[in-house]
Design a protein around this motif. Structure first.
Motif, PDB file in Angstrom:
ATOM      1  N   GLY A 212       0.786  -1.224   0.000  1.00  0.00           N
ATOM      2  CA  GLY A 212       0.000   0.000   0.000  1.00  0.00           C
ATOM      3  C   GLY A 212       0.815   1.268   0.000  1.00  0.00           C
ATOM      4  O   GLY A 212       0.275   2.361  -0.228  1.00  0.00           O
ATOM      5  N   ASP A 213       2.147   1.190   0.236  1.00  0.00           N
ATOM      6  CA  ASP A 213       3.004   2.379   0.235  1.00  0.00           C
ATOM      7  C   ASP A 213       3.260   2.862  -1.193  1.00  0.00           C
ATOM      8  O   ASP A 213       3.231   2.081  -2.150  1.00  0.00           O
ATOM      9  N   LEU A 214       3.551   4.144  -1.292  1.00  0.00           N
ATOM     10  CA  LEU A 214       3.863   4.763  -2.587  1.00  0.00           C
ATOM     11  C   LEU A 214       5.136   5.583  -2.464  1.00  0.00           C
ATOM     12  O   LEU A 214       5.263   6.404  -1.546  1.00  0.00           O
ATOM     13  N   LEU A 215       6.092   5.369  -3.368  1.00  0.00           N
ATOM     14  CA  LEU A 215       7.337   6.135  -3.424  1.00  0.00           C
ATOM     15  C   LEU A 215       7.281   7.062  -4.628  1.00  0.00           C
ATOM     16  O   LEU A 215       6.868   6.651  -5.724  1.00  0.00           O
ATOM     17  N   ILE A 216       7.696   8.323  -4.438  1.00  0.00           N
ATOM     18  CA  ILE A 216       7.718   9.287  -5.538  1.00  0.00           C
ATOM     19  C   ILE A 216       9.130   9.833  -5.693  1.00  0.00           C
ATOM     20  O   ILE A 216       9.695  10.404  -4.758  1.00  0.00           O
ATOM     21  N   LEU A 217       9.712   9.650  -6.878  1.00  0.00           N
ATOM     22  CA  LEU A 217      10.948  10.311  -7.287  1.00  0.00           C
ATOM     23  C   LEU A 217      10.553  11.420  -8.246  1.00  0.00           C
ATOM     24  O   LEU A 217       9.731  11.203  -9.143  1.00  0.00           O
ATOM     25  N   TYR A 218      11.149  12.588  -8.111  1.00  0.00           N
ATOM     26  CA  TYR A 218      10.729  13.726  -8.933  1.00  0.00           C
ATOM     27  C   TYR A 218      11.885  14.710  -9.058  1.00  0.00           C
ATOM     28  O   TYR A 218      12.870  14.647  -8.310  1.00  0.00           O
ATOM     29  N   THR A 219      11.765  15.633  -9.996  1.00  0.00           N
ATOM     30  CA  THR A 219      12.748  16.705 -10.128  1.00  0.00           C
ATOM     31  C   THR A 219      12.174  17.981  -9.517  1.00  0.00           C
ATOM     32  O   THR A 219      10.963  18.092  -9.272  1.00  0.00           O
ATOM     33  N   ASP A 220      13.039  18.970  -9.279  1.00  0.00           N
ATOM     34  CA  ASP A 220      12.579  20.177  -8.590  1.00  0.00           C
ATOM     35  C   ASP A 220      11.714  21.070  -9.469  1.00  0.00           C
ATOM     36  O   ASP A 220      11.216  22.103  -9.006  1.00  0.00           O
ATOM     37  N   LEU A 226       6.577  27.946  -9.856  1.00  0.00           N
ATOM     38  CA  LEU A 226       6.115  29.216  -9.290  1.00  0.00           C
ATOM     39  C   LEU A 226       4.766  29.624  -9.863  1.00  0.00           C
ATOM     40  O   LEU A 226       4.492  29.425 -11.051  1.00  0.00           O
ATOM     41  N   ASN A 227       3.939  30.223  -9.004  1.00  0.00           N
ATOM     42  CA  ASN A 227       2.702  30.819  -9.499  1.00  0.00           C
ATOM     43  C   ASN A 227       2.914  32.312  -9.707  1.00  0.00           C
ATOM     44  O   ASN A 227       4.029  32.829  -9.539  1.00  0.00           O
ATOM     45  N   GLU A 228       1.854  33.005 -10.037  1.00  0.00           N
ATOM     46  CA  GLU A 228       1.978  34.431 -10.359  1.00  0.00           C
ATOM     47  C   GLU A 228       2.281  35.282  -9.139  1.00  0.00           C
ATOM     48  O   GLU A 228       2.639  36.456  -9.257  1.00  0.00           O
ATOM     49  N   ARG A 229       2.156  34.722  -7.933  1.00  0.00           N
ATOM     50  CA  ARG A 229       2.494  35.440  -6.696  1.00  0.00           C
ATOM     51  C   ARG A 229       3.900  35.087  -6.217  1.00  0.00           C
ATOM     52  O   ARG A 229       4.260  35.387  -5.069  1.00  0.00           O
ATOM     53  N   GLU A 230       4.675  34.422  -7.095  1.00  0.00           N
ATOM     54  CA  GLU A 230       6.054  34.037  -6.783  1.00  0.00           C
ATOM     55  C   GLU A 230       6.126  33.015  -5.650  1.00  0.00           C
ATOM     56  O   GLU A 230       7.118  32.941  -4.921  1.00  0.00           O
ATOM     57  N   VAL A 266       0.059  27.040 -10.825  1.00  0.00           N
ATOM     58  CA  VAL A 266       0.858  28.071 -11.497  1.00  0.00           C
ATOM     59  C   VAL A 266       0.009  28.978 -12.378  1.00  0.00           C
ATOM     60  O   VAL A 266       0.430  30.091 -12.716  1.00  0.00           O
ATOM     61  N   GLY A 267      -1.179  28.535 -12.790  1.00  0.00           N
ATOM     62  CA  GLY A 267      -2.024  29.361 -13.645  1.00  0.00           C
ATOM     63  C   GLY A 267      -1.357  29.631 -14.979  1.00  0.00           C
ATOM     64  O   GLY A 267      -0.918  28.701 -15.668  1.00  0.00           O
ATOM     65  N   ASN A 268      -1.236  30.898 -15.331  1.00  0.00           N
ATOM     66  CA  ASN A 268      -0.647  31.280 -16.619  1.00  0.00           C
ATOM     67  C   ASN A 268       0.842  31.579 -16.530  1.00  0.00           C
ATOM     68  O   ASN A 268       1.434  32.095 -17.480  1.00  0.00           O
ATOM     69  N   ARG A 269       1.427  31.267 -15.407  1.00  0.00           N
ATOM     70  CA  ARG A 269       2.863  31.492 -15.227  1.00  0.00           C
ATOM     71  C   ARG A 269       3.654  30.620 -16.199  1.00  0.00           C
ATOM     72  O   ARG A 269       3.307  29.461 -16.455  1.00  0.00           O
ATOM     73  N   VAL A 270       4.733  31.171 -16.758  1.00  0.00           N
ATOM     74  CA  VAL A 270       5.575  30.434 -17.691  1.00  0.00           C
ATOM     75  C   VAL A 270       6.279  29.293 -16.963  1.00  0.00           C
ATOM     76  O   VAL A 270       6.847  29.489 -15.874  1.00  0.00           O
ATOM     77  N   GLN A 271       6.256  28.092 -17.539  1.00  0.00           N
ATOM     78  CA  GLN A 271       6.972  26.951 -16.971  1.00  0.00           C
ATOM     79  C   GLN A 271       8.465  27.200 -17.111  1.00  0.00           C
ATOM     80  O   GLN A 271       8.967  27.403 -18.210  1.00  0.00           O
ATOM     81  N   SER A 272       9.190  27.175 -16.003  1.00  0.00           N
ATOM     82  CA  SER A 272      10.607  27.536 -16.015  1.00  0.00           C
ATOM     83  C   SER A 272      11.551  26.350 -15.917  1.00  0.00           C
ATOM     84  O   SER A 272      12.761  26.517 -16.036  1.00  0.00           O
ATOM     85  N   ASP A 273      11.016  25.154 -15.682  1.00  0.00           N
ATOM     86  CA  ASP A 273      11.891  23.990 -15.532  1.00  0.00           C
ATOM     87  C   ASP A 273      11.133  22.735 -15.952  1.00  0.00           C
ATOM     88  O   ASP A 273       9.904  22.693 -15.888  1.00  0.00           O
ATOM     89  N   ASP A 274      11.890  21.728 -16.375  1.00  0.00           N
ATOM     90  CA  ASP A 274      11.274  20.448 -16.730  1.00  0.00           C
ATOM     91  C   ASP A 274      10.615  19.823 -15.503  1.00  0.00           C
ATOM     92  O   ASP A 274      11.039  20.043 -14.370  1.00  0.00           O
ATOM     93  N   ILE A 275       9.593  19.030 -15.755  1.00  0.00           N
ATOM     94  CA  ILE A 275       8.906  18.296 -14.693  1.00  0.00           C
ATOM     95  C   ILE A 275       8.985  16.809 -15.006  1.00  0.00           C
ATOM     96  O   ILE A 275       8.562  16.370 -16.074  1.00  0.00           O
TER      97      ILE A 275
END
Length: 284
Positions: A212-220, A226-230, A266-275
């Motif tokens: 039942g456990d879940l492990l998540i590996l991800y990038t930053d 960031l959203n529009e409010r930084e 993030v709304g309409n904020r430009v994506q700044s890094d890969d996900i």
């Protein structure tokens, strides 16, 4: 334990690969790097497929061989020349490897680094991922005229016992969400990022996954979005999302739900890094 002793012809191949990648990437049409998260939800056209994506291993063989686990992955680059990389490998009848990294470069350099890492990951069937990291680090240092570096995290899971061995080289902390919804970030750092200096000994850590456990590996690109409010998406929001999905019995849809939640944040904020996200679920 293993220690790769690579022949001279391997480095000659690397040099030829550099030239080949340079030529292929120069032939690609220019891409708009200012991609919003919302736009990134649209699947890329065939002409936009990154040649680097050919190195991304599918988790399907792991899922087929080990019916007690489910591995999923998600990749959303900001442009055709992405810098995130993930890989996976069946080691033997009881072990498999998951690997996620973020390269501080893009284009030709990133493609070269991905190829080097993919080559070493596939070259040996040993379970010692600390030594694997040391070998990757030394090879990247020898082919790193641009002085770029790589953050990376990897896990080796043992099916029979549930044991999880993990190594983290300056990467975002992997997250475990237990079957009861409790969350645990694996904050231990093994050593420095890859490609910075040679002959580093990387330390491996151990924990255990239960049914039942879940492990998540991800990038930053996930937690630093960031959203529009930084404001950053943050580890806290990531943990809250998956814990909520676990309680609702929807953890198998985590990668899709995460993509949607980051887009809403993030709304309409430009994506700044890969996900990039790779998940490992231990089935009941």
């Amino acid at each position: 334990m293993f220690s790769l002793k690579l022949p001279d012809k391997f480095y000659r191949w690397i040099n030829s690969l550099k030239q080949s990648l340079s030529e292929q990437l120069l032939e690609m049409p220019p891409q708009n790097s200012e991609t919003t998260i919302q736009e990134s939800l649209t699947p890329p056209q065939d002409s936009e497929i990154n040649i680097q994506a050919k190195l991304f291993a599918s988790p399907a063989p792991i899922n087929e061989k080990f019916p007690r686990v489910r591995v999923n992955s998600l990749v959303h680059p900001i442009a055709i020349k992405g810098s995130d990389f993930h890989d996976c490998k069946i080691i033997d009848d009881d072990h498999f490897l998951l690997f996620v990294s973020d390269i501080a470069s893009c284009g030709t350099i990133a493609a070269l680094f991905m190829t080097l890492m993919h080559t070493l990951i596939k070259s040996d069937a040993d379970t010692d991922i600390a030594t694997l990291f040391a070998d990757i680090n030394n090879l990247l240092c020898e082919n790193n005229d641009s002085e770029m570096f790589v953050t990376a995290a990897a896990v080796c899971h043992e099916i029979s016992s549930g044991k999880l061995i993990y190594v983290n080289a300056g990467h975002a902390a992997p997250l475990i969400v237990h079957a009861n919804g409790e969350t645990e970030f694996l904050k231990e750092r093994s050593e420095a990022t890859l490609g910075v200096r040679k002959n580093i000994s990387y330390r491996a850590f151990e924990t255990k996954l239960q049914a039942g456990d879940l492990l998540i590996l991800y990038t930053d690109g996930v937690t630093d979005a960031l959203n529009e409010r930084e404001e950053c998406y943050s580890e806290q929001r990531l943990a809250q999302l998956i814990s909520r999905l676990m309680r609702k019995g929807k953890s198998e849809y985590f990668t899709v739900e995460l993509r949607r939640d980051v887009a809403r944040f993030v709304g309409n904020r430009v994506q700044s890094d890969d996900i990039t996200v790779v998940t490992l679920k231990i089935l009941d």
